[in-house]
Design an enzyme around this catalytic site. Sequence first.
Site, PDB file in Angstrom:
ATOM      1  N   LYS A 111     -67.303  30.264 -19.253  1.00  0.00           N
ATOM      2  CA  LYS A 111     -66.155  29.388 -18.946  1.00  0.00           C
ATOM      3  C   LYS A 111     -65.336  29.222 -20.211  1.00  0.00           C
ATOM      4  O   LYS A 111     -65.840  29.404 -21.335  1.00  0.00           O
ATOM      5  CB  LYS A 111     -66.629  28.017 -18.448  1.00  0.00           C
ATOM      6  N   ASP A 121     -58.423  28.581 -13.473  1.00  0.00           N
ATOM      7  CA  ASP A 121     -59.081  27.326 -13.091  1.00  0.00           C
ATOM      8  C   ASP A 121     -57.960  26.285 -13.062  1.00  0.00           C
ATOM      9  O   ASP A 121     -56.778  26.649 -12.945  1.00  0.00           O
ATOM     10  CB  ASP A 121     -60.194  26.976 -14.089  1.00  0.00           C
TER      11      ASP A 121
END
Length: 450
Positions: free
Chosen positions: A125, A165
Amino acid sequence: MDYIHDTLSGLRQSSPAQKEFYQAAEEVLDCLRPLLEQYPHYHDHAIIERIVEPERQIMFRVCWTDDAGKVHVNKGYRIQFNSALGPYKGGLRFHSSVNASIIKFLGFEQIFKNALTGLSIGGGKGGSNFDPKGKSDTEIMRFCQAFMSELYRHIGPNTDVPAGDIGVGGREIGYMFGQYKRLTGHYEGVLTGKGLDWGGSLGRKEATGYGTVYFAQDMLMARGEEIKGKTCLVSGAGNVAIYTIEKLLELGALPISCSDSNGTVHHPEGIDLDTLKLLKEVKRSSLREYVEHHPQATFIDIQDYPEDGHAVWRLKGELAFPCATQNEVTEADATALLESGVYCVSEGSNMASTAEAVGRLLEAQIAYGPGKAANAGGVATSQLEMAQNSSMQQWSLAKVDKKLRTVMADIHRRCATTAKEFEQPNNLVLGANIAGFRKVADAMIAQGHC
């Protein structure tokens, strides 16, 4: 299982002030207790100690210039958490709330989410505390180029493949992809969520929302119910929420809410998808304007939210889809949902519910799909984009959606089968965590102590 307690204590010392990461780790490790009691060899290989530590943590500064010529400095992150199953895979988040704890919790969750898909992808991430809201297109372009100028040396199509995201959509992916190509001279599938004309996949934009609804559909089918005709509460107004609402409408359900940072729209007749897309995808404006198009709808200002939670979860409904951000469902919200008649919760956002809220939902034995299972459709379709890039093809929307539907059904089956194996058939949180962990842990053991 003292070593689980010891591991969590060690994390608090080695990674101070990272409460979201502690929360994610504690949830997973607590669920693993019955597995570790039955199969102690995971402890012998120090899997717990290894899996909670990222393989690599990359932090960097991002310097960019606004339209007035002022220089700004933001923090950038990429956490490459685990590559036992394949290249690191996980989104980039641009939001003012981003810090090391947020990125680590998201990366940790991503390990198990990606494992549940059955696809060959590891967990990672990244992101920045840069907030695109209120910025011009040229400011966002300059930031994205500066961000990629630092990140490009750590990623690649067989190493680490970021996606979008919160705060990172097609526009941001395009700017970053262009900068990567300029810096490396390579036109390759290093990012997913690309434009359809230059390597993107049909269905990627819709995938997380669609998948969240498909998972709810599977949970309901397992209980002899169907989604058609159900009144649905949806939070958020970004990509996940919009396409959750779209799929609900397609399947004959009635989504009556959405929300953004200003407040919540309650439209008992059903959210108008065209208006929502106009405001959020075209105008990029506040949901306050929704009631100008639909006077019969109500806008609940964030200033009028209850002190112990969120207005959207105090509405009456049958199904709930948290699609905004982490910890958006508090314990009080969970109690309110149950009291209002909600009997199925499918999380479109990551770690949408606080630990206390999860406890309430599990205690009530409703159908509850945790984010690492219910919202895995996005990363699954990202991997499908990688496959298309590798073969230099573009599949039809019908083919991608069919594969997505199969992946989500397989995830539900893995979670339900594992939960039943450990004699907690209604606990898909336990099922998801054990099923995801077991696949990664077995790969780690097979590959040696590295």
